[in-house]
Design a protein around this motif. Structure first.
Motif, mmCIF file in Angstrom:
data_model
loop_
_atom_site.group_PDB
_atom_site.id
_atom_site.type_symbol
_atom_site.label_atom_id
_atom_site.label_comp_id
_atom_site.label_asym_id
_atom_site.label_seq_id
_atom_site.Cartn_x
_atom_site.Cartn_y
_atom_site.Cartn_z
ATOM 1 N N LEU A 94 0.829 -1.216 0.000
ATOM 2 C CA LEU A 94 0.000 0.000 0.000
ATOM 3 C C LEU A 94 0.863 1.266 0.000
ATOM 4 O O LEU A 94 0.596 2.210 -0.747
ATOM 5 N N THR A 95 1.916 1.268 0.815
ATOM 6 C CA THR A 95 2.774 2.454 0.916
ATOM 7 C C THR A 95 3.465 2.750 -0.410
ATOM 8 O O THR A 95 3.427 3.884 -0.906
ATOM 9 N N LEU A 96 4.096 1.743 -0.997
ATOM 10 C CA LEU A 96 4.853 1.953 -2.234
ATOM 11 C C LEU A 96 3.928 2.310 -3.400
ATOM 12 O O LEU A 96 4.257 3.173 -4.215
ATOM 13 N N ASN A 97 2.761 1.658 -3.473
ATOM 14 C CA ASN A 97 1.848 1.950 -4.575
ATOM 15 C C ASN A 97 1.225 3.332 -4.444
ATOM 16 O O ASN A 97 1.012 4.025 -5.453
ATOM 17 N N LEU A 98 0.914 3.751 -3.221
ATOM 18 C CA LEU A 98 0.369 5.098 -3.028
ATOM 19 C C LEU A 98 1.415 6.171 -3.340
ATOM 20 O O LEU A 98 1.102 7.203 -3.947
ATOM 21 N N VAL A 103 3.491 10.433 -6.711
ATOM 22 C CA VAL A 103 4.646 11.007 -7.401
ATOM 23 C C VAL A 103 4.639 10.681 -8.891
ATOM 24 O O VAL A 103 4.925 11.530 -9.737
ATOM 25 N N GLY A 104 4.311 9.429 -9.206
ATOM 26 C CA GLY A 104 4.439 8.977 -10.586
ATOM 27 C C GLY A 104 3.277 9.319 -11.494
ATOM 28 O O GLY A 104 3.469 9.497 -12.706
ATOM 29 N N PHE A 105 2.059 9.439 -10.946
ATOM 30 C CA PHE A 105 0.912 9.705 -11.818
ATOM 31 C C PHE A 105 0.945 11.096 -12.456
ATOM 32 O O PHE A 105 0.653 11.237 -13.646
ATOM 33 N N PHE A 191 7.496 7.569 -16.981
ATOM 34 C CA PHE A 191 6.842 8.849 -17.286
ATOM 35 C C PHE A 191 6.829 9.147 -18.782
ATOM 36 O O PHE A 191 5.869 9.714 -19.298
ATOM 37 N N GLY A 192 7.879 8.767 -19.501
ATOM 38 C CA GLY A 192 7.916 9.039 -20.938
ATOM 39 C C GLY A 192 6.893 8.240 -21.700
ATOM 40 O O GLY A 192 6.147 8.766 -22.536
ATOM 41 N N TRP A 193 6.822 6.947 -21.392
ATOM 42 C CA TRP A 193 5.864 6.078 -22.076
ATOM 43 C C TRP A 193 4.431 6.446 -21.705
ATOM 44 O O TRP A 193 3.535 6.425 -22.543
#
Length: 318
Positions: A94-98, A103-105, A191-193
């Motif tokens: 849960l922590t890593l996916n959130l 950050v990543g979305f 992020f590029g893809w």
């Protein structure tokens, strides 16, 4: 004349029969047959073995002959939630996916907006190509690259820090720094893809809206905020719902490649726990129960996110 027009408008549309429709479009359904067969054979047929989660596994018996587990079949679900390793894996997943989501979305959205504002086409193509390249690298290669860059003694980054008079930073050995490195490399790879979808959505925005905004004196930032972002909002919502549905799921290769014994308390996720306990530990009923729980919670998050988006007036997935 008016009566004839009214009669022509009132005429009902001719319905095409199913036989005529299939005869006309059978090629499309023939093309659809192979994906359907793939789904049935490799996705739906294996779901028969989900019942292993409720039974005592035996290698010499078929899934139908295995005896039911204790507590009306929920023995291994109870055992999983009493297991400290599973609770750590659930928390870490849960922590890593959130953090990946937070950050990543936004990263591909921001990158797509920046690319859309570039005037020089050749420079834009070069930047796009460079940004897409990490997507085609496996996590084994990326983890090796991270080790070469961030290793405490022989890593390039720490060598530069030490040459400048500083102390080596344990990026991959300290729990908090490991999480930052894990999230950072994940954003770098995707992020590029991920920006391709947003660039396609931006390309579908009517250019007359930008021309009208220019006439009204709007600058680039105003156009981006009031035209581009609202134009790609449905795409953002759909992808956000899909990412929320995967908030309890994770691939095995990325965390497994980055893990080491010093950070296992924050690096062990459900997928690697299933591998260690199920494949290496031969606890097939326990890990099937864990996987079923993971899938059910993922579907629940997906349905909730879609319901909330529909309530807020967005389109959603369906």
């Amino acid at each position: 004349m008016k009566e004839k027009k009214q009669q022509s408008v009132a005429l009902p549309k001719r319905k095409v029969s199913a036989k005529v429709y299939m005869k006309r479009y059978w090629q499309l359904y023939a093309l659809l047959a192979l994906p359907l067969i793939y789904l049935l054979v490799f996705k739906y047929a294996p779901m028969i073995y989900v019942q292993i989660a409720f039974k005592k596994y035996s290698i010499v018996k078929s899934v139908w002959e295995m005896p039911l587990a204790k507590n009306h079949g929920f023995e291994y679900f109870i055992k999983a939630f009493k297991n400290n390793d599973f609770r750590y894996a659930l928390r870490n997943t849960l922590t890593l996916n959130l953090l990946d989501l937070i950050v990543g979305f936004p990263a591909p959205i921001i990158f797509a907006l920046i690319l859309n504002e570039l005037c020089f086409k050749n420079f834009k193509r070069v930047v796009q190509t460079i940004a897409y390249m990490p997507h085609f690298l496996s996590w084994v290669i990326i983890s090796s690259l991270a080790l070469q860059l961030l290793a405490p003694s022989a890593g390039l980054v720490n060598m530069v820090i030490q040459r400048m008079g500083g102390e080596a930073i344990p990026f991959l050995n300290d729990a908090k720094l490991w999480i930052g490195s894990y999230i950072g490399f994940g954003v770098w790879q995707n992020f590029g893809w991920g920006s391709i979808v947003y660039l396609a959505a931006i390309a579908g925005i009517n250019p007359e809206l930008y021309e009208a905004a220019s006439v009204d004196g709007a600058g680039r930032f105003r156009k981006m905020w009031h035209i581009t972002l609202p134009g790609i909002k449905p795409t953002i919502v759909v992808l956000l719902i899909m990412n929320l549905g995967n908030s309890l799921g994770s691939s095995c290769d990325r965390p497994f490649a980055f893990q080491n014994n010093l950070v296992m308390k924050v690096a062990e996720v459900i997928s690697t726990y299933v591998y260690r306990a199920g494949i290496k530990g031969l606890q097939f009923s326990l890990t099937t129960a864990v996987g079923l729980f993971q899938s059910i919670v993922g579907v629940f998050f997906l349905l909730m996110a879609n319901w909330i988006s529909r309530k807020l007036g967005e389109r959603g997935i369906w």
